[in-house]
Design an enzyme around this catalytic site. Structure first.
Site, PDB file in Angstrom:
ATOM      1  N   THR A  36       7.028  -4.316  -1.784  1.00 22.78           N
ATOM      2  CA  THR A  36       5.751  -3.884  -2.509  1.00 22.78           C
ATOM      3  C   THR A  36       6.113  -4.245  -3.947  1.00 22.78           C
ATOM      4  O   THR A  36       5.424  -5.073  -4.470  1.00 22.78           O
ATOM      5  CB  THR A  36       5.209  -2.689  -2.261  1.00 22.78           C
ATOM      6  OG1 THR A  36       5.314  -2.413  -0.891  1.00 22.78           O
ATOM      7  CG2 THR A  36       4.105  -2.307  -2.881  1.00 22.78           C
ATOM      8  N   VAL A  37       7.209  -3.554  -4.745  1.00 21.63           N
ATOM      9  CA  VAL A  37       7.422  -3.762  -6.100  1.00 21.63           C
ATOM     10  C   VAL A  37       7.971  -4.979  -6.295  1.00 21.63           C
ATOM     11  O   VAL A  37       7.295  -5.613  -7.322  1.00 21.63           O
ATOM     12  CB  VAL A  37       8.341  -2.559  -6.608  1.00 21.63           C
ATOM     13  CG1 VAL A  37       8.479  -2.744  -7.975  1.00 21.63           C
ATOM     14  CG2 VAL A  37       7.768  -1.270  -6.154  1.00 21.63           C
ATOM     15  N   ALA A  94      17.104 -11.903  -3.184  1.00 24.39           N
ATOM     16  CA  ALA A  94      17.509 -11.582  -2.057  1.00 24.39           C
ATOM     17  C   ALA A  94      16.650 -10.780  -1.334  1.00 24.39           C
ATOM     18  O   ALA A  94      15.798  -9.952  -1.844  1.00 24.39           O
ATOM     19  CB  ALA A  94      18.917 -10.707  -2.579  1.00 24.39           C
ATOM     20  N   ARG A 126      15.741  -9.087   2.807  1.00 23.45           N
ATOM     21  CA  ARG A 126      16.362  -8.617   3.997  1.00 23.45           C
ATOM     22  C   ARG A 126      16.102  -9.654   5.029  1.00 23.45           C
ATOM     23  O   ARG A 126      16.926  -9.789   6.021  1.00 23.45           O
ATOM     24  CB  ARG A 126      15.604  -7.157   4.302  1.00 23.45           C
ATOM     25  CG  ARG A 126      16.678  -6.463   5.596  1.00 23.45           C
ATOM     26  CD  ARG A 126      16.182  -4.930   5.573  1.00 23.45           C
ATOM     27  NE  ARG A 126      16.104  -4.331   4.166  1.00 23.45           N
ATOM     28  CZ  ARG A 126      15.464  -3.302   4.031  1.00 23.45           C
ATOM     29  NH1 ARG A 126      14.974  -2.478   5.100  1.00 23.45           N
ATOM     30  NH2 ARG A 126      15.255  -2.675   2.926  1.00 23.45           N
ATOM     31  N   LYS A 128      14.400   5.644  -8.819  1.00 22.25           N
ATOM     32  CA  LYS A 128      14.532   7.062  -9.641  1.00 22.25           C
ATOM     33  C   LYS A 128      15.620   7.739  -8.751  1.00 22.25           C
ATOM     34  O   LYS A 128      16.379   8.641  -9.597  1.00 22.25           O
ATOM     35  CB  LYS A 128      13.256   7.558  -9.662  1.00 22.25           C
ATOM     36  CG  LYS A 128      12.732   8.212  -8.367  1.00 22.25           C
ATOM     37  CD  LYS A 128      11.432   8.928  -8.396  1.00 22.25           C
ATOM     38  CE  LYS A 128      10.860   8.711  -6.955  1.00 22.25           C
ATOM     39  NZ  LYS A 128      10.131   7.487  -6.821  1.00 22.25           N
ATOM     40  N   VAL A 133      10.448   6.092 -13.677  1.00 24.53           N
ATOM     41  CA  VAL A 133       9.594   7.498 -13.634  1.00 24.53           C
ATOM     42  C   VAL A 133       8.115   7.206 -14.206  1.00 24.53           C
ATOM     43  O   VAL A 133       7.924   6.449 -15.131  1.00 24.53           O
ATOM     44  CB  VAL A 133      10.194   8.450 -14.802  1.00 24.53           C
ATOM     45  CG1 VAL A 133       9.173   9.468 -14.879  1.00 24.53           C
ATOM     46  CG2 VAL A 133      11.444   8.714 -14.503  1.00 24.53           C
ATOM     47  N   ILE A 180       3.291   4.324 -16.858  1.00 24.44           N
ATOM     48  CA  ILE A 180       3.349   5.112 -18.273  1.00 24.44           C
ATOM     49  C   ILE A 180       4.758   4.831 -18.691  1.00 24.44           C
ATOM     50  O   ILE A 180       5.861   5.146 -18.099  1.00 24.44           O
ATOM     51  CB  ILE A 180       3.202   6.519 -17.908  1.00 24.44           C
ATOM     52  CG1 ILE A 180       2.151   6.808 -17.300  1.00 24.44           C
ATOM     53  CG2 ILE A 180       3.285   7.400 -19.100  1.00 24.44           C
ATOM     54  CD1 ILE A 180       1.931   8.477 -16.768  1.00 24.44           C
ATOM     55  N   LYS A 221      12.318  12.992 -10.981  1.00 27.94           N
ATOM     56  CA  LYS A 221      11.777  12.388 -12.345  1.00 27.94           C
ATOM     57  C   LYS A 221      11.798  13.347 -13.470  1.00 27.94           C
ATOM     58  O   LYS A 221      12.275  12.700 -14.629  1.00 27.94           O
ATOM     59  CB  LYS A 221      10.265  11.987 -11.978  1.00 27.94           C
ATOM     60  CG  LYS A 221      10.086  10.923 -11.098  1.00 27.94           C
ATOM     61  CD  LYS A 221       8.539  10.877 -10.736  1.00 27.94           C
ATOM     62  CE  LYS A 221       8.516   9.875  -9.579  1.00 27.94           C
ATOM     63  NZ  LYS A 221       6.839   9.868  -9.099  1.00 27.94           N
TER      64      LYS A 221
END
Lengths: 435, 435
Positions: free
Chosen positions: A14-15, A44, A46, A107, A134, A138, A207
């Site tokens: 996703t990220v 890279a 999976r 995190k 975190v 923001i 966090k």
């Protein structure tokens, strides 16, 4: 002077996909702002044969071997976005050992292996950038390390878990119960199938540990943070809180006065309706920081999701690229330990205000016995509310308590719990007035 | 590698004194965080014999000759805090010419001479840092240039003038009139004796120009910004707005969609009560920024005052010191012009929602004539409110208008104004729903 920085991306979930897409969309704009280009060189993954919507790097760029990415001599910096703490730790250490700066959004990795990774960054004179770890979009890491560098941070309050804030916001708006809203949040993808990391406060504690460490210059282990979740909060509590002028938020709280120890905790709290933190709704996060010079400040945005996190990763990529270009990789170090005598104070040493909801047998003398217990503990009651319209074997009784020592309060609650006029488990929540 | 950076301070007024004091208080902490010390070496003041409370540098450090400070070979960087645009411009140019980085809090200087100063910074390979010039303690310059570097900024909404926000907050809370609250604000030191720079919106426009320039990569002249103030707002408007679910804020607004031109304006607007910007009260400032990657974000804090501004100056001093230490002075340039085709769109080309308050003669047919004018202009009325409890020769009539072209609205208002059933000047304010 370097004109183009070559990126090795480890993880295209996703990220990772969000970062790849955002770079493709805004990479040229970033280059014109930065004076240096950013190019994804290797990725890279999976599973090579997985079909991806959106982020679709050319097949030649892909590999399943993360070490080949970290050690590729054409790769200048490595972005770790696979999550978890085992392989991710190996990826970060391998890249740092190769002298390459690393950007991560992980995190949990930082909370549990931060000290080791920061030491490695120093040893190999690389750097570790973790704005995305975190509060997503923001820029709280940059704010604490750079914008507020001239301040002693006396208070930090964070709404750091979007799942909890979403659940509490909906419970408040709809008068619904926790389990019902959680189930709906899971259906909508706002909560995990196993929600405990979020709703029991652990994610917020990870966090909070990172933010407390940055604010106070010594490493805070998240296992030492007093952590409560939101499972026990009922629709009734939100209703009574609203009648009293409060909303309920899961807060991460860092308090430090003068040269004393720091108090770091995560718990749900009643906060005044008119406070700017009360208007942080849904999946949004916010961090309220009080500095001894700047006064009160607030930073607000989406705490999770591919895009908000990608924005933070891009910010780190820009910093890392500028540092490579200017050979200033250690300019803002990953973590500067500048407080030798840093220590945490247990919550039992704190003084707080409290909301207490009891299920009491509806008969004369009940309040007198509760008041007697609190009086012997030298705990003052600031108000008592017996809401109307409740009938049955037991009725709710709300006590608001101002500035009581935690330890005394816990002892008194233990005695109140044993009264045979008290039914069910007493509900105790702290009240935070941001003083 | 430089271990200590020597500072030349020009100006020891409110902000200069605040910086001097904060450095004395937190300088050692900053040095331990930065790995480089900050030392005030010389200070230029207007009057050597003035007695100062708080900031009291040793007499040997003081001079009345700012040029001696800027050109002192022992001074590594210069902080300009005298305000104004004449001497301040000379100070900044002299320091840059000497190859020294400059920190300034002077928004007017930047708004009117920004392009010249940025060009000088580039020419002499020094740098100009100006976090303190906009929104005091809110690190909005760093946020726009660094944290959001991967974003196209589609919307920016600022509450940038503390005086206006203080006045509007009190008018709202007390039901008081503008003149009355202004007089009180002047007595309390929250408004200048000549308040026009603040209450007519010019100060907010200077700041909006700087933020729009940073967001969109071309220099925006504040004289081109459509600017309205708050003098004409009455207690009645705040009351009606509240009944309709809105509060009134002076907003700086920057809008840009796709490759089109940018719209930059300053005007009072009705904003929904539940929006996080509505909870920004008193002298506080806030900037709401929407990026195409990050989504919606908000930054909140004190916009003025010695301490909040000093915090921003300290942040710039830290960046400048790190850049000197790492020989990376041009790492984040003062201003990067990256949009060749940047242009402003006049407000007449915008579409907005409106609040219209008319004083009408209380007789049948009045609304029909107004509705006819709006209908011919193809402007739809979304609601009409005739508040009860008003009696006399004329009564208020409120119209809420959704999505009307500014030009059509201005023409229709010209016709409505001429109706003999309309008494006094119509009150028109825009409604901002943050879409």
């Amino acid at each position: 002077m370097q004109k183009k920085v070559q990126i090795g991306l480890v993880g295209l979930g996703t990220v990772g996909g969000g970062v790849y897409d955002a770079l493709r969309r805004n990479g040229a704009l970033m280059a014109s702002r930065l004076g240096v280009g950013l190019r994804v060189r290797r990725v890279a993954v999976r599973n090579l044969s997985k079909r991806r919507v959106g982020a679709n790097p050319p097949a030649a760029m892909l590999t399943t071997d993360w070490a080949a990415v970290a050690n590729d001599p054409r790769v200048d910096l490595v972005v770790e976005l696979i999550g978890g703490t085992t392989v991710a730790r190996q990826v970060v250490l391998a890249a740092l050992r190769a002298g390459k700066p690393v950007v991560t959004a992980n995190k949990a990795l930082l909370a549990f292996h931060g000290e080791e990774l920061f030491a490695a960054a120093r040893r190999y004179r690389a750097n570790l950038y973790y704005e995305a770890s975190v509060a997503g979009g923001i820029p709280i890491i940059k704010v604490l390390r750079e914008a507020l560098i001239g301040n002693r941070v006396t208070r930090l309050y964070g709404i750091l878990n979007g799942t909890c804030n979403y659940i509490l916001t909906r419970m408040q708006a709809e008068g619904a119960g926790f389990a019902e809203v959680l189930a709906d949040a899971q259906r909508l993808g706002y909560a995990e199938a196993d929600p405990s990391l979020d709703v029991d406060g652990h994610d917020a504690a990870h966090k909070a540990g990172i933010l407390a460490s940055l604010a106070h210059g010594f490493w805070v282990n998240p296992r030492q943070i007093h952590t409560e979740g939101i499972r026990h909060i009922t629709a009734l509590d939100l209703k009574f809180a609203a009648q009293l002028g409060y909303v309920i938020k899961l807060l991460a709280i860092v308090k430090k006065d003068g040269r004393g120890s720091a108090q770091v905790s995560v718990y749900p709290a009643l906060i005044p309706k008119g406070h700017v933190m009360a208007s942080v709704a849904g999946v949004f996060n916010a961090v309220y920081v009080r500095g001894d010079v700047v006064g009160d400040t607030l930073y607000y945005g989406r705490g999770a999701g591919a895009d908000a996190t990608a924005s933070a990763v891009l910010s780190d990529l820009a910093d890392a690229a500028l540092d490579l270009k200017h050979h200033s990789t250690e300019r803002v170090q990953a973590f500067v330990s500048h407080e030798r005598n840093g220590a945490l104070r247990p919550i039992s040493a704190a003084t707080n205000s409290f909301y207490l909801r009891l299920d009491v047998v509806d008969q004369p003398g009940v309040l007198a016995r509760i008041a007697a217990i609190l009086g012997r503990a030298r705990i003052g009651i600031s108000s008592v509310i017996q809401p109307e319209g409740h009938e049955g074997a037991s009725v709710p009784l709300i006590l608001m308590i101002h500035d009581a020592p935690e330890a005394a309060m816990a002892r008194a609650l233990g005695q109140i719990r044993k009264l045979n006029t008290i039914k069910g488990e007493p509900m105790m929540m702290r009240v935070e007035n941001f003083t």
